[in-house]
Design a protein around this motif. Structure first.
Motif, mmCIF file in Angstrom:
data_model
loop_
_atom_site.group_PDB
_atom_site.id
_atom_site.type_symbol
_atom_site.label_atom_id
_atom_site.label_comp_id
_atom_site.label_asym_id
_atom_site.label_seq_id
_atom_site.Cartn_x
_atom_site.Cartn_y
_atom_site.Cartn_z
ATOM 1 N N SER A 1 17.847 -27.980 63.132
ATOM 2 C CA SER A 1 18.815 -28.872 64.176
ATOM 3 C C SER A 1 19.556 -29.412 63.274
ATOM 4 N N TYR A 2 20.606 -29.050 63.607
ATOM 5 C CA TYR A 2 22.033 -29.394 62.656
ATOM 6 C C TYR A 2 23.205 -29.688 63.377
ATOM 7 N N ARG A 3 23.820 -30.940 62.796
ATOM 8 C CA ARG A 3 24.851 -31.377 63.386
ATOM 9 C C ARG A 3 25.846 -30.404 62.554
ATOM 10 N N PRO B 155 38.619 -28.137 72.152
ATOM 11 C CA PRO B 155 39.429 -29.459 73.210
ATOM 12 C C PRO B 155 38.790 -30.906 72.656
ATOM 13 N N ILE B 156 37.540 -30.253 72.236
ATOM 14 C CA ILE B 156 37.015 -32.093 71.543
ATOM 15 C C ILE B 156 36.323 -31.835 70.084
ATOM 16 N N ARG B 157 36.562 -33.371 69.464
ATOM 17 C CA ARG B 157 36.179 -33.267 68.327
ATOM 18 C C ARG B 157 34.538 -33.982 67.799
ATOM 19 N N TYR B 158 34.483 -33.726 66.920
ATOM 20 C CA TYR B 158 32.884 -34.535 66.391
ATOM 21 C C TYR B 158 32.838 -35.643 66.832
ATOM 22 N N ALA B 159 33.890 -36.667 66.756
ATOM 23 C CA ALA B 159 33.718 -38.150 67.062
ATOM 24 C C ALA B 159 33.169 -38.404 68.874
ATOM 25 N N ASP B 160 33.776 -36.983 69.783
ATOM 26 C CA ASP B 160 33.230 -37.029 70.775
ATOM 27 C C ASP B 160 31.682 -36.729 71.000
ATOM 28 N N LEU B 161 31.230 -35.461 69.909
ATOM 29 C CA LEU B 161 29.671 -35.182 70.379
ATOM 30 C C LEU B 161 28.632 -36.317 69.127
ATOM 31 N N ALA B 162 29.599 -36.701 68.854
ATOM 32 C CA ALA B 162 28.186 -37.622 67.960
ATOM 33 C C ALA B 162 27.279 -38.566 68.681
ATOM 34 N N PRO B 163 27.839 -39.521 70.086
ATOM 35 C CA PRO B 163 26.876 -39.986 70.475
ATOM 36 C C PRO B 163 25.504 -39.271 71.132
ATOM 37 N N TYR C 120 24.934 -36.109 69.574
ATOM 38 C CA TYR C 120 24.221 -35.667 69.732
ATOM 39 C C TYR C 120 22.763 -36.630 69.135
ATOM 40 N N SER C 121 23.151 -37.985 68.853
ATOM 41 C CA SER C 121 22.109 -38.678 68.125
ATOM 42 C C SER C 121 21.055 -39.025 70.202
ATOM 43 N N TYR C 122 21.911 -38.977 70.894
ATOM 44 C CA TYR C 122 20.434 -39.163 72.101
ATOM 45 C C TYR C 122 19.489 -38.429 72.095
ATOM 46 N N VAL C 123 20.605 -36.539 71.859
ATOM 47 C CA VAL C 123 19.328 -35.407 72.126
ATOM 48 C C VAL C 123 18.343 -35.612 70.517
ATOM 49 N N GLU C 124 18.739 -35.827 69.572
ATOM 50 C CA GLU C 124 17.814 -35.996 68.856
ATOM 51 C C GLU C 124 16.844 -36.937 68.854
ATOM 52 N N LYS C 125 17.316 -37.877 69.657
ATOM 53 C CA LYS C 125 16.027 -39.191 69.705
ATOM 54 C C LYS C 125 14.870 -38.743 70.249
ATOM 55 N N PHE C 126 15.266 -38.168 71.682
ATOM 56 C CA PHE C 126 14.429 -37.595 72.835
ATOM 57 C C PHE C 126 13.710 -36.085 72.539
ATOM 58 N N ALA C 127 14.184 -35.251 70.921
ATOM 59 C CA ALA C 127 13.678 -33.911 70.443
ATOM 60 C C ALA C 127 12.721 -34.334 69.538
ATOM 61 N N GLY C 128 13.201 -35.361 68.843
ATOM 62 C CA GLY C 128 12.257 -34.873 67.764
ATOM 63 C C GLY C 128 12.986 -34.079 66.182
ATOM 64 N N ILE C 129 13.780 -34.786 65.816
ATOM 65 C CA ILE C 129 14.418 -33.897 64.419
ATOM 66 C C ILE C 129 13.586 -34.985 63.465
ATOM 67 N N SER C 130 12.812 -33.909 62.718
ATOM 68 C CA SER C 130 12.031 -34.110 60.935
ATOM 69 C C SER C 130 13.235 -33.851 60.428
ATOM 70 N N GLY C 131 13.336 -34.549 59.134
ATOM 71 C CA GLY C 131 14.736 -34.390 58.215
ATOM 72 C C GLY C 131 15.350 -35.663 57.081
ATOM 73 N N SER C 132 15.654 -35.590 56.384
ATOM 74 C CA SER C 132 16.028 -36.387 55.362
ATOM 75 C C SER C 132 17.799 -36.884 55.289
ATOM 76 N N LEU C 133 17.971 -38.135 55.292
ATOM 77 C CA LEU C 133 19.338 -38.389 54.998
ATOM 78 C C LEU C 133 19.618 -38.614 53.927
ATOM 79 N N GLU C 134 20.783 -37.628 54.060
ATOM 80 C CA GLU C 134 21.362 -37.467 52.186
ATOM 81 C C GLU C 134 23.044 -37.615 52.753
ATOM 82 N N THR D 97 23.010 -27.819 69.191
ATOM 83 C CA THR D 97 25.326 -28.743 69.410
ATOM 84 C C THR D 97 25.096 -28.423 71.154
ATOM 85 N N TYR D 98 24.112 -27.311 71.708
ATOM 86 C CA TYR D 98 24.243 -26.663 72.914
ATOM 87 C C TYR D 98 22.977 -28.356 73.962
ATOM 88 N N MET D 99 22.520 -28.188 73.186
ATOM 89 C CA MET D 99 21.646 -29.913 73.719
ATOM 90 C C MET D 99 22.770 -30.895 74.044
#
Length: 571
Positions: A128-130, A149-157, A159-173, A549-551
């Protein structure tokens, strides 16, 4: 013209969602939680969470062929076995028999499907990668495909929304090429991976080796435990179905949340093959379906429709959705419907032997590996022989013990229980350029329900083939620089498109109806109450796994759909 009276009333909902996989499950969750009565239509059988995972807790000796595919299974599941995805006896219940669900090929395509509640959310790889900012601008910058027709800024919030619900394990880099997300505790690298990480990052400044970002719970939230989910048990039997709900699937996460609202109705074994366009209102008012078991025709009605049947089946439905306004298929003024099929090209690999570490081992069977993010054609790294880029996935592990010449009885058991030497391997995942000649069409031949087969006409292009040479060279260079012995590599170029199981692009997003099928909110041009948020919507492919990204696209589109519905703009 349409079913009237009580039957129509019973089959009428606020929203229809076609397909219950990763994106369809998200659509059902979001729409029901926002108060809509939703009908979720799945073409396959029902698989109940936990009790429906028939092989989840079986032992190897419980399978007739000890986990291997029989000759008959290889014939029945030929696409999955050809792709190396449905390649074990224990996971076959969650894949489609290609012998029963045919398709045709001009140029080959390995179409691996899962027709059941949850779709391929039961069998996906959970990586699961942004996407990064450059991913959404690549088409514009190099002229391949159309501009997103969209950019990363349109999807960034989102991404955060679905990550919190789905549960993604990973490291901050802190990497521009691979944006950080909302992560649970990262799974650990093993001892060999840690050392190889240090060696590669020292030899190649700017490159990173990290643990994969995976949709596996490592420290569940209250919201997740309330749905019956628990931490990953490190069994690595995910494709059998996880009885612990540790990995994200429709069964473990989005569908329980949708059911909790009391607004969800699920029907199975219904093959949606067309939308219903009303010439009087100039809107899509429902969908047509055939019961797989009885062959009976059904019609379902709703104010909004989300098509999430997977990239190919969504386009197939839209192609059959012809009307006076949409003579060439739903939203297909551009003639791009069914075109621009993309996948990730893979099976370029390198592996080497690791000396030492004989007194070291690791815990469990981690259902995750390492990831080396894209470095080619990013930042200061400029390539002249290909466009876009690639990443690597892989792992280090110890081989099973091997019998010696004199192994027998207790001695054989002892030899087999001793772990063998360490090795480390990686394989590339490369971006595919959008190409309108990579396409699917409707065949004149019909299936058992009288519906047209899909015919594929796809192949890797010169850019992909050129990239593969670099993927192989860079992989071997990194392993040799890390001190591995007997480094070897290969390129399985005979593999067809589709082997990555990341189908994208058949109904792409864009700025206008002349060049695309969907607008920036995933609405179909000329049928704005229909939304497409599965892989069909993708305008380019990046080089990272696309499911996250689909999520995000689905959650964003569902929020917009409900806002527009409340304003009276859709229903």
């Amino acid at each position: 013209m349409y079913i009237q009276g009580k039957v129509k009333e019973q089959n009428t909902f606020d929203a229809l969602v076609v397909g219950s996989g990763v994106s369809g499950g998200w659509a059902a969750k979001e729409l029901t939680e926002k108060g809509l009565k939703v009908l979720l239509i799945e073409r396959g059988r029902h698989v109940e969470h936990v009790t429906g995972y028939e092989n989840a807790l079986k032992n190897p000796w419980d399978f007739p062929h000890r986990g291997r595919l029989s000759k008959q299974a290889k014939k029945d599941y030929w696409a999955g076995s050809r792709a190396g995805f449905a390649n074990a006896e224990d996971i076959l219940p969650h894949f489609v028999k290609d012998s029963e669900y045919h398709y045709e090929e001009k140029r080959s395509f390995d179409w691996v499907r899962g027709y059941q509640t949850g779709g391929r959310s039961l069998t996906w790889g959970k990586q699961s990668y942004r996407w990064n900012e450059k991913d959404f601008m690549a088409n514009l910058e190099d002229g391949h495909g159309v501009d997103w027709p969209i950019r990363y800024a349109d999807l960034a919030p989102w991404y955060s929304y679905v990550e919190k619900f789905a549960g993604i394990s990973g490291s901050l880099e802190g990497l521009d090429v691979l944006p950080d997300g909302e992560f649970q505790t990262a799974m650990p690298l093993n001892c060999v991976e840690k050392d190889i990480k240090g060696s590669i990052e020292k030899a190649f400044p700017g490159r990173k080796l990290i643990i994969g970002r995976a949709a596996h719970l490592t420290n569940p939230t209250e919201e997740q435990t309330a749905l019956g989910r628990a931490s990953c048990q490190y069994r690595n039997m995910c494709k059998r179905g996880c009885p612990y709900g540790a990995y994200f699937s429709s069964q473990s996460a989005t569908l329980p949340a949708a059911r909790n609202t009391g607004n969800l109705t699920l029907v199975n074994d219904k093959v949606v093959y067309s939308t219903i366009f009303d010439p009087e209102t100039q809107k899509v008012i429902g969908v047509k379906a055939i019961d797989e078991t009885t062959g009976d025709e059904h019609e379902y009605y709703g104010k909004i429709v989300f098509l999430n049947a997977s990239a190919m089946n969504t386009a197939w439905i839209m192609m059959q959705s012809t009307s006076s306004k949409h003579a060439n298929g739903l939203g297909n003024e551009s003639d791009q419907l069914g075109r621009n099929i993309m996948d990730h090209h893979l099976n370029v690999w390198a592996r080497g032997d690791v000396e030492g570490y004989e007194d070291e081992y690791y815990f469990g069977r981690r259902p995750n590996g390492i990831y080396i993010p894209r470095f080619a054609n990013f930042g200061e790294d400029k390539r002249t022989d290909f466009l876009r880029g690639f990443g690597y996935q892989g792992s280090a592990s110890r081989a099973m013990g091997q019998p010696t010449e004199n192994s027998f009885g207790a001695g054989l058991k002892e030899d087999m229980s001793k772990p063998g030497p360490w090795s480390f391997g990686i394989r590339g995942f490369g971006e595919t350029l959008p190409d309108p000649n990579n396409r699917m069409t409707l065949s004149e031949n019909k299936d058992q329900w009288g519906l047209p087969y899909i015919e594929f006409d796809t192949a890797w292009g010169p850019n992909e083939m050129a990239m593969r040479k670099t993927i192989l060279k860079e992989a071997m260079d990194m392993l040799e620089a890390a001190g591995l012995k007997n480094v070897r590599g290969g390129d399985e170029t005979q593999k067809s498109m589709g082997v990555g199981i990341h189908e994208m692009g058949t109904a792409r997003m864009g700025h206008d109806s002349k060049t695309s099928v969907l607008n920036k909110w995933n609405q179909v041009w000329g049928a704005e109450n229909v939304f497409v948020t599965d892989g069909a919507a993708m305008t380019s492919s990046s080089c990272v796994n696309p499911s996250l990204t689909y999520m995000a696209l689905t959650a964003r589109a569902a929020n917009y759909a409900v806002e527009e519905l409340k304003k009276g703009n859709l229903g």
